[in-house]
Scaffold this motif. Sequence first.
Motif, PDB file in Angstrom:
ATOM      1  N   GLU A 139       0.826  -1.212   0.000  1.00  0.00           N
ATOM      2  CA  GLU A 139       0.000   0.000   0.000  1.00  0.00           C
ATOM      3  C   GLU A 139       0.860   1.261   0.000  1.00  0.00           C
ATOM      4  OE1 GLU A 139      -3.187   0.270  -0.373  1.00  0.00           O
ATOM      5  OE2 GLU A 139      -3.475  -1.895  -0.510  1.00  0.00           O
ATOM      6  N   LYS A 140       1.979   1.164   0.743  1.00  0.00           N
ATOM      7  CA  LYS A 140       2.874   2.321   0.770  1.00  0.00           C
ATOM      8  C   LYS A 140       3.466   2.576  -0.612  1.00  0.00           C
ATOM      9  CE  LYS A 140       6.744   4.261   3.366  1.00  0.00           C
ATOM     10  NZ  LYS A 140       7.736   4.016   4.441  1.00  0.00           N
ATOM     11  N   GLY A 141       3.834   1.471  -1.281  1.00  0.00           N
ATOM     12  CA  GLY A 141       4.354   1.623  -2.639  1.00  0.00           C
ATOM     13  C   GLY A 141       3.309   2.171  -3.585  1.00  0.00           C
ATOM     14  N   LYS A 142       2.065   1.696  -3.415  1.00  0.00           N
ATOM     15  CA  LYS A 142       0.988   2.211  -4.264  1.00  0.00           C
ATOM     16  C   LYS A 142       0.738   3.687  -3.996  1.00  0.00           C
ATOM     17  CE  LYS A 142      -1.597  -2.085  -4.927  1.00  0.00           C
ATOM     18  NZ  LYS A 142      -2.895  -2.776  -4.671  1.00  0.00           N
ATOM     19  N   SER A 143       0.778   4.057  -2.695  1.00  0.00           N
ATOM     20  CA  SER A 143       0.531   5.470  -2.358  1.00  0.00           C
ATOM     21  C   SER A 143       1.622   6.359  -2.929  1.00  0.00           C
ATOM     22  CB  SER A 143       0.441   5.637  -0.842  1.00  0.00           C
ATOM     23  OG  SER A 143       1.671   5.302  -0.222  1.00  0.00           O
ATOM     24  N   LYS A 144       2.875   5.847  -2.871  1.00  0.00           N
ATOM     25  CA  LYS A 144       3.964   6.635  -3.460  1.00  0.00           C
ATOM     26  C   LYS A 144       3.798   6.745  -4.969  1.00  0.00           C
ATOM     27  CE  LYS A 144       7.559   5.783   0.009  1.00  0.00           C
ATOM     28  NZ  LYS A 144       8.910   5.204   0.228  1.00  0.00           N
ATOM     29  N   SER A 145       3.403   5.606  -5.593  1.00  0.00           N
ATOM     30  CA  SER A 145       3.213   5.629  -7.036  1.00  0.00           C
ATOM     31  C   SER A 145       2.054   6.539  -7.434  1.00  0.00           C
ATOM     32  CB  SER A 145       2.959   4.200  -7.534  1.00  0.00           C
ATOM     33  OG  SER A 145       2.694   4.201  -8.911  1.00  0.00           O
ATOM     34  N   SER A 146       0.955   6.449  -6.644  1.00  0.00           N
ATOM     35  CA  SER A 146      -0.194   7.297  -6.955  1.00  0.00           C
ATOM     36  C   SER A 146       0.103   8.760  -6.664  1.00  0.00           C
ATOM     37  CB  SER A 146      -1.412   6.824  -6.160  1.00  0.00           C
ATOM     38  OG  SER A 146      -1.155   6.907  -4.757  1.00  0.00           O
ATOM     39  N   ALA A 147       0.948   8.995  -5.630  1.00  0.00           N
ATOM     40  CA  ALA A 147       1.307  10.384  -5.317  1.00  0.00           C
ATOM     41  C   ALA A 147       2.085  11.010  -6.474  1.00  0.00           C
ATOM     42  CB  ALA A 147       2.139  10.436  -4.037  1.00  0.00           C
ATOM     43  N   LYS A 148       2.880  10.207  -7.144  1.00  0.00           N
ATOM     44  CA  LYS A 148       3.608  10.743  -8.291  1.00  0.00           C
ATOM     45  C   LYS A 148       2.656  11.122  -9.425  1.00  0.00           C
ATOM     46  CE  LYS A 148       7.877   8.165  -7.432  1.00  0.00           C
ATOM     47  NZ  LYS A 148       8.815   7.146  -7.964  1.00  0.00           N
ATOM     48  N   ASN A 149       1.542  10.380  -9.519  1.00  0.00           N
ATOM     49  CA  ASN A 149       0.579  10.652 -10.579  1.00  0.00           C
ATOM     50  C   ASN A 149      -0.439  11.729 -10.200  1.00  0.00           C
ATOM     51  OD1 ASN A 149       1.766   8.626 -12.155  1.00  0.00           O
ATOM     52  ND2 ASN A 149       0.456   7.039 -11.242  1.00  0.00           N
ATOM     53  N   LEU A 150      -0.512  12.097  -8.922  1.00  0.00           N
ATOM     54  CA  LEU A 150      -1.452  13.121  -8.495  1.00  0.00           C
ATOM     55  C   LEU A 150      -1.013  14.504  -9.006  1.00  0.00           C
ATOM     56  CD1 LEU A 150      -2.271  12.116  -4.813  1.00  0.00           C
ATOM     57  CD2 LEU A 150      -3.793  11.956  -6.789  1.00  0.00           C
ATOM     58  N   PRO A 151      -1.956  15.398  -9.203  1.00  0.00           N
ATOM     59  CA  PRO A 151      -1.613  16.754  -9.655  1.00  0.00           C
ATOM     60  C   PRO A 151      -1.102  17.631  -8.516  1.00  0.00           C
ATOM     61  CG  PRO A 151      -3.986  16.540  -9.463  1.00  0.00           C
ATOM     62  CD  PRO A 151      -3.427  15.187  -9.188  1.00  0.00           C
ATOM     63  N   LEU A 152       0.077  17.275  -8.003  1.00  0.00           N
ATOM     64  CA  LEU A 152       0.711  18.037  -6.925  1.00  0.00           C
ATOM     65  C   LEU A 152       1.677  19.068  -7.526  1.00  0.00           C
ATOM     66  CD1 LEU A 152       1.431  15.061  -4.508  1.00  0.00           C
ATOM     67  CD2 LEU A 152      -0.245  16.895  -4.140  1.00  0.00           C
ATOM     68  N   PRO A 153       2.092  20.043  -6.732  1.00  0.00           N
ATOM     69  CA  PRO A 153       3.020  21.068  -7.248  1.00  0.00           C
ATOM     70  C   PRO A 153       4.314  20.491  -7.793  1.00  0.00           C
ATOM     71  CG  PRO A 153       2.041  21.793  -5.206  1.00  0.00           C
ATOM     72  CD  PRO A 153       1.622  20.379  -5.383  1.00  0.00           C
ATOM     73  N   SER A 154       4.735  19.309  -7.279  1.00  0.00           N
ATOM     74  CA  SER A 154       5.955  18.681  -7.787  1.00  0.00           C
ATOM     75  C   SER A 154       5.778  18.154  -9.206  1.00  0.00           C
ATOM     76  CB  SER A 154       6.382  17.539  -6.857  1.00  0.00           C
ATOM     77  OG  SER A 154       5.346  16.572  -6.735  1.00  0.00           O
ATOM     78  N   ASN A 155       4.545  18.005  -9.638  1.00  0.00           N
ATOM     79  CA  ASN A 155       4.258  17.517 -10.986  1.00  0.00           C
ATOM     80  C   ASN A 155       4.050  18.729 -11.903  1.00  0.00           C
ATOM     81  OD1 ASN A 155       3.353  16.182 -13.285  1.00  0.00           O
ATOM     82  ND2 ASN A 155       2.108  14.721 -12.111  1.00  0.00           N
ATOM     83  N   THR A 156       4.927  18.880 -12.848  1.00  0.00           N
ATOM     84  CA  THR A 156       4.906  20.072 -13.720  1.00  0.00           C
ATOM     85  C   THR A 156       4.015  19.915 -14.954  1.00  0.00           C
ATOM     86  OG1 THR A 156       6.876  19.276 -14.883  1.00  0.00           O
ATOM     87  CG2 THR A 156       7.216  20.738 -12.989  1.00  0.00           C
ATOM     88  N   ALA A 157       3.282  18.807 -15.008  1.00  0.00           N
ATOM     89  CA  ALA A 157       2.426  18.574 -16.176  1.00  0.00           C
ATOM     90  C   ALA A 157       1.200  19.487 -16.138  1.00  0.00           C
ATOM     91  CB  ALA A 157       2.001  17.118 -16.214  1.00  0.00           C
ATOM     92  N   THR A 158       0.498  19.539 -17.251  1.00  0.00           N
ATOM     93  CA  THR A 158      -0.766  20.273 -17.352  1.00  0.00           C
ATOM     94  C   THR A 158      -1.910  19.284 -17.238  1.00  0.00           C
ATOM     95  OG1 THR A 158       0.222  21.970 -18.770  1.00  0.00           O
ATOM     96  CG2 THR A 158      -2.173  21.780 -18.808  1.00  0.00           C
ATOM     97  N   PHE A 159      -2.846  19.586 -16.368  1.00  0.00           N
ATOM     98  CA  PHE A 159      -3.940  18.655 -16.066  1.00  0.00           C
ATOM     99  C   PHE A 159      -5.253  19.190 -16.634  1.00  0.00           C
ATOM    100  CE2 PHE A 159      -0.879  18.842 -12.606  1.00  0.00           C
ATOM    101  CZ  PHE A 159      -0.352  17.557 -12.642  1.00  0.00           C
TER     102      PHE A 159
END
Length: 269
Positions: A139-159
Amino acid sequence: MANHQLPEQATQQFPQSTLQDINHPSQVPAQAPQQDSQVFSQGPEWETRDGPHKKSKFPKLPFSNPFPHHEGPESAERKRHVWSLSKGFKFVPEDKEATPAAGQAATSRWQRKSTRIIVGVLFVFILALIIGLAVGLTEKGKSKSSAKNLPLPSNTATFTGDITYYSPGPGYGACGFENGDQDAICAVSHIVFDAAAIDSNPNHNPLCGKKIRLTRFDSSRGGNSSIDVTVVDRCVGCKATDIDLSIKMFTTLADEAVGRTTASWAWLN
């Protein structure tokens, strides 16, 4: 030595020779012991003291006294009677601990059963612990993986997501700010807001005060419209890429009657 004379009545009942022997014991013939020996020797040869012992026709059988307490205190080794379900009767010395064999077998079986139960419980506990750790790590690995895909400030993509509007006041939002309908503010999804939390106090959330730029193409207006808003609240009904705007900001991008529409957005550094 004085002579003892019998009464006159007694003398009439015994012969004269017998009375003489009684009155004069020293005159008793010395042949009496020899007569006993002779009488004893008249028996069968195998019954005499000096004769050979006759061998019995019956074999000697082992015998144990079933009543050891009748042996007397002089017995060097007192014995105690013990009942065994597997071996029947047996006798053991009193100085040794006599435990029934059936009791010992039952105790041994109970000890083995208890050991198996304890080992089984420990095995189940360790297995559950391993499974729990594995699930937690997964679950921790999934949360980390999902956190990378979330639209957080660390993610510079356009959503791209839905935009709606809400009334921010009166009162304070999740970030502790008090705003109104005319302010350039927004509320991000609770999924994104909670993923960025550092403690239980929402006022400390790092997303509070962050800026977002939204862009929407409006065919009726003949081009793109953009706005910059500040994060001040948490939207419970929003998906990860949805943004909830103040009424002023929403009408800048679309008509109020639309209510819900689509727009693209990104974090501003």
